[in-house]
Design an enzyme around this catalytic site. Structure first.
Site: not given
Length: 596
Positions: A162-163, A192, A194, A207, A241
Site C-alpha cells: 500500500h502506498n 500501488e 498514486d 500522496h 490510484e
C-alpha cells in the site's frame, strides 16, 4: 594456520575476531569482545595462543551439540557413517536417507582431511553441519516454487503493498523510488501508484493533499521495469490510484507502453477469454489495475480485431462515476485500453457482485468495512474471494503508516492484503513469514477450502472434518542472541515468546522463563505443544525479548514462518531485526516434531 597468526606474539580482539571468521566460526563481535575480555588474563588487550584456544572452545563447542554428538558417537571422538545415518533418520526425520547422503555430508562439512578420508566425522564437522542451511527450521522444498502455478489468479494469495512510494509516514514523509525497489526485491507483486497531474504535462506520484514529496511517474515506471522480475518471474500488478486529467492519463499510457514494451499486458490471452489467466501464463508480464471503459470485448473490437465495430461509438474518454476526495474522475481511452484482467470496480455488496460482477473486475475494500463483513458475513465473503480478486487496504486514519494484522483477511481468502511495507512490526513480520513459502515468488496457492465452490469453511467457527496438527517444540537454547541495547556488555535477561497466528481458534501464545544476564548461550530446555485446527493458514512466530520490568520487554529479534514449512528434528531458527535485517549468527536451537 592458528600458529602462523601468533608468530608475532599475542593478538588483539580485532585479530581474534578475524581468525575465528577464517576458521568458519560464525560470531558476533560484541560477544567475541566480551569473551576476549574474560579470557585476557593479564588484561593488556592481547591474548596468547592458549587463551585463543579457550575462546574458540567457548564459542564453537556448544554443550547441547556435544550432548547430541556423544549420544550418537557412543562417547567416541568420531561419528562413523552409520552413526550419522542413524542420527539423520531418527532425529532429523530424513526417511529417504542412504549411506551415500551421509558420505556427502561428511565430504561437505568435515574439516579434517584424514577423518574425511576414513568416512568419519569429528565434532568440528558435526558442529559445521548443525550450523549449516541444511539444519534450518524452514523446509528447503518451500524455498522453491513447488505449488501448482496454473490455476486462475484469484486462487492465490498475492504479496501486495500500500502506498509503495512512501518510505515513512503518510502526511509529511518523503516519496522515494526505494519504496518500489525494496518492495519488489522482497517479492511484492502488487504495487500501488498514486498518480496526480504534474507541471509540464508530466504526471507525478505522491500522496495527494499532503506534504509528501513528489516523484515523476516516468521515473517510477523505469525503476519498476528494472527490478520487477529480479526476485520472482510471476506477474506484477500496478494498482493505479488515478487522480490525473485525461490528457495526463494519455501521457501515462504512453509511458507504460514505451517503458515496458511487450512485457505490458495490453490484450486478452487467447486461452483466457472468460476467466483469469494463471501466474504461469502471465510470467514476466505487467498488469495495469485501473477503472476501465466498457468490456474487454468492446476494447478488442474497437482496437480493430472486429472491423465491423465503429470506432466512433465510444468517446476518447468517459466520466466514470467514482470519486476521489469528492472529485469526479474521467478515464482516458488510451489508459483504459491497457486494463485487461485487473479492472478496478467499486464494491457495493456481495449480492451485487454475485449478480453483476465480471470475472476481470476486482474490488478494493478498506480494512474497517472488510473487518465488519468478515465478522458478519464470513462465508459470503469467502464465496466472493473465491471468484474475484479482492484488495484490502489500511484505513486513511493510519497517518503514521501503521498496519493492520493481515491474518484476519487471509483467513477469508482475500488475495491482495496491502500493507505499508515501509513500516516494521508484527504485520510485516507475518507478511514476510507467509510469503517465504513457494520460493518467495509472491504467489501462494490458497488452500482448497478457500477455492472450493461448495466450501462451508468459516474461520470464526470450529471447522468440521478437520485434520489438526499437534505441533511440539522443545526450545533448547539461544545462540549468540543480540544483547540488550541498554547493556554495556553482551548481556540480556532473555526469554522467548512462541505465538501461532491463524484462524481465531488457533491463535495462542506461550513463553519461556527468563534466563538472567545471558544473551550468549541461554539454555531453556522447555517444551511447548500447540494443537492447530487449520494448519494450512497457520504461521509460527518466535520472538526473543529482553525482560524489562518498568518499560516492558525489549524486542531483540524474531522469525516467522508457515507451520507447514517447518522441518522436524533439531533445527536452527535464524533471527531478524525489527527492520527485517538478518542478525546472523543469532539463532534459537530447537527440536520440532508434529503429528497429523
Amino acid at each position: 594456520m592458528i600458529r602462523d597468526e601468533f608468530r608475532g606474539g599475542k593478538i588483539n580482539v580485532e585479530k581474534t575476531y578475524r581468525l575465528l571468521e577464517k576458521l568458519d566460526i560464525p560470531c558476533n563481535y560484541i560477544h567475541v569482545k566480551s569473551i576476549f575480555k574474560d579470557n585476557d588474563r593479564l588484561k593488556q588487550g592481547r591474548i596468547t595462543i592458549e587463551e585463543f584456544r579457550s575462546i574458540y572452545r567457548i564459542i564453537a563447542h556448544r554443550e547441547e551439540i556435544i550432548e547430541i554428538f556423544n549420544t550418537y558417537s557412543g562417547n567416541q571422538k568420531f561419528l562413523f557413517e552409520k552413526n550419522l545415518l542413524q542420527f539423520l533418520i531418527q532425529e532429523q526425520y530424513a526417511l529417504d536417507m542412504t549411506t551415500n547422503i551421509a558420505f556427502e555430508i561428511i565430504q561437505k562439512y568435515e574439516p579434517i582431511e584424514e577423518v574425511k578420508r576414513a568416512h568419519q566425522m569429528s565434532f568440528e564437522g558435526f558442529t559445521r553441519y548443525m550450523g549449516s542451511p541444511e539444519c534450518l527450521v524452514f523446509k528447503t522444498d518451500c524455498g522453491k516454487v513447488y505449488q501448482d502455478m496454473t490455476q486462475p489468479l484469484n486462487d492465490y494469495f498475492i504479496s501486495s503493498s500500500h502506498n509503495t512510494y512512501l518510505v515513512s509516514d503518510q502526511l509529511l514523509g518523503p516519496s522515494d523510488l526505494w519504496g518500489y525497489v525494496s518492495a519488489l526485491v522482497k517479492g511484492c507483486r502488487c504495487l500501488e501508484i498514486d498518480c496526480w497531474d504534474g507541471s509540464r504535462n508530466e504526471p507525478v506520484v505522491y500522496h495527494g493533499y499532503t506534504l509528501t514529496s513528489k516523484l515523476l511517474f516516468k521515473t517510477v515506471i523505469q525503476a519498476i521495469q528494472k527490478y520487477a522480475f529480479i526476485t520472482s518471474d510471476y506477474p506484477v500488478v500496478l494498482s493505479l490510484e488515478n487522480h490525473c486529467s485525461p490528457s495526463q492519463q494519455e501521457v501515462m499510457a504512453d509511458i507504460l507502453q514505451s517503458v515496458f514494451g511487450d512485457a505490458l499486458l495490453s490484450d486478452m490471452l487467447d486461452d483466457f477469454p472468460d476467466k483469469l489467466p494463471s501466474p504461469q501464463a502471465l510470467k514476466f508480464k505487467i498488469l495495469v489495475r485501473n477503472k476501465k471503459i466498457g468490456s474487454l470485448r468492446e476494447t478488442r473490437e474497437r482496437k480493430g480485431s472486429d472491423k465491423n465495430f465503429s470506432n466512433d461509438l465510444l468517446p476518447k474518454y468517459e466520466i466514470i462515476a467514482f470519486y476521489f476526495y469528492i472529485t469526479k474522475v474521467k478515464v482516458a481511452m488510451a489508459l483504459s485500453d491497457l486494463v485487461i484482467y485487473t479492472k478496478a470496480e467499486k464494491f457495493r455488496s456481495f449480492r451485487h457482485s454475485r449478480l453483476y460482477q465480471q470475472f476481470n473486475e476486482s474490488n478494493s475494500i478498506g480494512e474497517s468495512e472488510a473487518r465488519k463483513l468478515s465478522k458478519l458475513k464470513a462465508q459470503e465473503f469467502i464465496l466472493h474471494t473465491r471468484k474475484f480478486i479482492t484488495r484490502i487496504y489500511p484505513k486513511a486514519t493510519r497517518a503514521n503508516s501503521s498496519n493492520f494484522n493481515p491474518q484476519e483477511f487471509w483467513n477469508i481468502g482475500c488475495q491482495m492484503v496491502a500493507l505499508n511495507f515501509q513500516t516494521p512490526g508484527l504485520p510485516m513480520d507475518l507478511q514476510n513469514g507467509k510469503f517465504l513459502d513457494n520460493g518467495g515468488s509472491g504467489y501462494i496457492l490458497k488452500p482448497q477450502f478457500l477455492r472450493d465452490i461448495e466450501t462451508q469453511f468459516n474461520p470464526n467457527e470450529t471447522p468440521k472434518d478437520v485434520d489438526p496438527v499437534t505441533l511440539t517444540i522443545r526450545l533448547i537454547s539461544g545462540i549468540q542472541l543480540p544483547p540488550s541495547y541498554h547493556s554495556s556488555s553482551n548481556k540480556a535477561d532473555t526469554l522467548v515468546v512462541l505465538e501461532i497466528f491463524g484462524v481465531p481458534n488457533d491463535h495462542v501464545k506461550q513463553q519461556t522463563r527468563v534466563i538472567k544476564r545471558n544473551a550468549f548461550c541461554p539454555r531453556w530446555n522447555e517444551t511447548f505443544t500447540f494443537i492447530i485446527q487449520v494448519p494450512e493458514l497457520a504461521l509460527m512466530r518466535f520472538v526473543v525479548e529482553n525482560q524489562g520490568l518498568i518499560t516492558g520487554n525489549e524486542f531483540l529479534g524474531q522469525y516467522t514462518l508457515p507451520v507447514l514449512c517447518m522441518n522436524r528434528g533439531y533445527r536452527r531458527v535464524p533471527l531478524f531485526s525489527k527492520l527485517g535485517e538478518s542478525l546472523e549468527p543469532a539463532a534459537l536451537f530447537i527440536y520440532v516434531w508434529y503429528i497429523r
